[in-house]
Design a protein around this motif. Structure first.
Motif, PDB file in Angstrom:
ATOM      1  N   MET A 134       0.802  -1.195   0.000  1.00 30.59           N
ATOM      2  CA  MET A 134       0.000   0.000   0.000  1.00 30.59           C
ATOM      3  C   MET A 134       0.847   1.262   0.000  1.00 30.59           C
ATOM      4  SD  MET A 134      -3.173  -0.193  -0.214  1.00 30.59           S
ATOM      5  CE  MET A 134      -4.564  -1.207  -0.019  1.00 30.59           C
ATOM      6  N   SER A 135       1.997   1.250   0.696  1.00 29.85           N
ATOM      7  CA  SER A 135       2.829   2.452   0.743  1.00 29.85           C
ATOM      8  C   SER A 135       3.383   2.780  -0.638  1.00 29.85           C
ATOM      9  CB  SER A 135       3.950   2.299   1.760  1.00 29.85           C
ATOM     10  OG  SER A 135       4.865   1.313   1.315  1.00 29.85           O
ATOM     11  N   ASP A 136       3.592   1.743  -1.470  1.00 32.54           N
ATOM     12  CA  ASP A 136       4.045   1.986  -2.832  1.00 32.54           C
ATOM     13  C   ASP A 136       2.988   2.743  -3.618  1.00 32.54           C
ATOM     14  OD1 ASP A 136       6.498   0.819  -2.473  1.00 32.54           O
ATOM     15  OD2 ASP A 136       5.870  -1.149  -3.222  1.00 32.54           O
ATOM     16  N   ASP A 137       1.736   2.365  -3.390  1.00 29.54           N
ATOM     17  CA  ASP A 137       0.643   3.067  -4.084  1.00 29.54           C
ATOM     18  C   ASP A 137       0.567   4.517  -3.627  1.00 29.54           C
ATOM     19  OD1 ASP A 137      -0.061   0.821  -5.511  1.00 29.54           O
ATOM     20  OD2 ASP A 137      -1.645   0.214  -4.112  1.00 29.54           O
ATOM     21  N   GLY A 138       0.738   4.762  -2.346  1.00 29.35           N
ATOM     22  CA  GLY A 138       0.702   6.130  -1.823  1.00 29.35           C
ATOM     23  C   GLY A 138       1.847   6.960  -2.366  1.00 29.35           C
ATOM     24  N   ALA A 139       3.042   6.387  -2.432  1.00 28.58           N
ATOM     25  CA  ALA A 139       4.201   7.094  -2.977  1.00 28.58           C
ATOM     26  C   ALA A 139       4.008   7.365  -4.464  1.00 28.58           C
ATOM     27  CB  ALA A 139       5.471   6.280  -2.744  1.00 28.58           C
ATOM     28  N   ARG A 140       3.421   6.397  -5.144  1.00 30.57           N
ATOM     29  CA  ARG A 140       3.163   6.564  -6.577  1.00 30.57           C
ATOM     30  C   ARG A 140       2.161   7.686  -6.809  1.00 30.57           C
ATOM     31  NH1 ARG A 140      -0.317   3.297 -10.432  1.00 30.57           N
ATOM     32  NH2 ARG A 140       0.592   3.762 -12.454  1.00 30.57           N
ATOM     33  N   ILE A 141       1.126   7.712  -6.022  1.00 30.17           N
ATOM     34  CA  ILE A 141       0.126   8.779  -6.146  1.00 30.17           C
ATOM     35  C   ILE A 141       0.757  10.128  -5.840  1.00 30.17           C
ATOM     36  CG2 ILE A 141      -1.985   9.713  -5.129  1.00 30.17           C
ATOM     37  CD1 ILE A 141      -3.003   6.818  -4.916  1.00 30.17           C
ATOM     38  N   ASP A 142       1.601  10.183  -4.815  1.00 26.83           N
ATOM     39  CA  ASP A 142       2.287  11.437  -4.474  1.00 26.83           C
ATOM     40  C   ASP A 142       3.142  11.920  -5.646  1.00 26.83           C
ATOM     41  OD1 ASP A 142       1.127  11.558  -1.989  1.00 26.83           O
ATOM     42  OD2 ASP A 142       2.884  10.736  -0.920  1.00 26.83           O
ATOM     43  N   ARG A 143       3.890  10.991  -6.267  1.00 26.00           N
ATOM     44  CA  ARG A 143       4.726  11.365  -7.406  1.00 26.00           C
ATOM     45  C   ARG A 143       3.871  11.863  -8.569  1.00 26.00           C
ATOM     46  NH1 ARG A 143       7.332   6.512  -6.149  1.00 26.00           N
ATOM     47  NH2 ARG A 143       6.434   5.521  -8.000  1.00 26.00           N
ATOM     48  N   LEU A 144       2.756  11.184  -8.811  1.00 29.10           N
ATOM     49  CA  LEU A 144       1.871  11.608  -9.895  1.00 29.10           C
ATOM     50  C   LEU A 144       1.268  12.985  -9.618  1.00 29.10           C
ATOM     51  CD1 LEU A 144       0.017   8.248 -10.681  1.00 29.10           C
ATOM     52  CD2 LEU A 144       1.679   9.435 -12.135  1.00 29.10           C
ATOM     53  N   GLU A 145       0.895  13.238  -8.374  1.00 29.87           N
ATOM     54  CA  GLU A 145       0.345  14.549  -8.027  1.00 29.87           C
ATOM     55  C   GLU A 145       1.397  15.644  -8.181  1.00 29.87           C
ATOM     56  OE1 GLU A 145      -1.186  13.928  -4.085  1.00 29.87           O
ATOM     57  OE2 GLU A 145      -3.160  13.309  -4.831  1.00 29.87           O
ATOM     58  N   MET A 146       2.637  15.352  -7.781  1.00 31.61           N
ATOM     59  CA  MET A 146       3.715  16.326  -7.945  1.00 31.61           C
ATOM     60  C   MET A 146       3.964  16.594  -9.424  1.00 31.61           C
ATOM     61  SD  MET A 146       6.319  15.121  -4.898  1.00 31.61           S
ATOM     62  CE  MET A 146       7.692  15.878  -5.686  1.00 31.61           C
ATOM     63  N   ARG A 147       3.959  15.529 -10.189  1.00 30.52           N
ATOM     64  CA  ARG A 147       4.189  15.671 -11.627  1.00 30.52           C
ATOM     65  C   ARG A 147       3.067  16.484 -12.277  1.00 30.52           C
ATOM     66  NH1 ARG A 147       5.470  10.528 -15.493  1.00 30.52           N
ATOM     67  NH2 ARG A 147       6.176  11.720 -17.285  1.00 30.52           N
ATOM     68  N   LEU A 148       1.841  16.234 -11.870  1.00 28.73           N
ATOM     69  CA  LEU A 148       0.702  16.975 -12.396  1.00 28.73           C
ATOM     70  C   LEU A 148       0.816  18.456 -12.041  1.00 28.73           C
ATOM     71  CD1 LEU A 148      -2.074  17.023 -13.778  1.00 28.73           C
ATOM     72  CD2 LEU A 148      -3.075  16.528 -11.535  1.00 28.73           C
ATOM     73  N   THR A 149       1.226  18.749 -10.821  1.00 28.62           N
ATOM     74  CA  THR A 149       1.401  20.136 -10.393  1.00 28.62           C
ATOM     75  C   THR A 149       2.479  20.821 -11.220  1.00 28.62           C
ATOM     76  OG1 THR A 149       0.725  19.555  -8.150  1.00 28.62           O
ATOM     77  CG2 THR A 149       1.927  21.616  -8.420  1.00 28.62           C
ATOM     78  N   GLU A 150       3.592  20.137 -11.462  1.00 27.70           N
ATOM     79  CA  GLU A 150       4.668  20.700 -12.275  1.00 27.70           C
ATOM     80  C   GLU A 150       4.198  20.934 -13.710  1.00 27.70           C
ATOM     81  OE1 GLU A 150       7.904  17.972 -11.922  1.00 27.70           O
ATOM     82  OE2 GLU A 150       8.238  18.427  -9.806  1.00 27.70           O
ATOM     83  N   GLN A 151       3.424  20.006 -14.248  1.00 28.34           N
ATOM     84  CA  GLN A 151       2.925  20.160 -15.614  1.00 28.34           C
ATOM     85  C   GLN A 151       1.929  21.317 -15.697  1.00 28.34           C
ATOM     86  OE1 GLN A 151       1.464  16.273 -16.670  1.00 28.34           O
ATOM     87  NE2 GLN A 151       3.503  15.533 -17.244  1.00 28.34           N
ATOM     88  N   ASP A 152       1.084  21.456 -14.688  1.00 24.49           N
ATOM     89  CA  ASP A 152       0.151  22.597 -14.666  1.00 24.49           C
ATOM     90  C   ASP A 152       0.919  23.915 -14.657  1.00 24.49           C
ATOM     91  OD1 ASP A 152      -2.124  21.033 -14.715  1.00 24.49           O
ATOM     92  OD2 ASP A 152      -2.476  21.146 -12.549  1.00 24.49           O
TER      93      ASP A 152
END
Length: 70
Positions: free
Chosen positions: A1-19
């Motif tokens: 589960m922690s891998d999923d949380g870290a993955r989601i965090d990375r995706l959210e950071m990436r989305l913020t950078e792309q925005d």
């Protein structure tokens, strides 16, 4: 589960950078269009001035003879 949380965090950071990148690009493009529009209007005015000057300098509309070095 922690891998999923870290993955989601990375995706959210990436989305913020792309925005942020998209917003920066949008500002840049908008400014460039303003500059292009201003320059286009300036070229139109200058073209009109040149055409008016050419019409005043030679009322017959004859082409200017080539320079002597031709």
């Amino acid at each position: 589960m922690s891998d999923d949380g870290a993955r989601i965090d990375r995706l959210e950071m990436r989305l913020t950078e792309q925005d942020r990148a998209i917003e920066d690009l949008n500002r840049t493009i908008t400014e460039q269009w303003r500059i292009i529009d201003r320059l286009t209007r300036q070229v139109a005015v200058l073209t009109e001035h040149v055409e008016e000057a050419a019409a005043r300098s030679d009322p017959r509309g004859a082409p200017e003879p080539p320079p002597p070095h031709y």
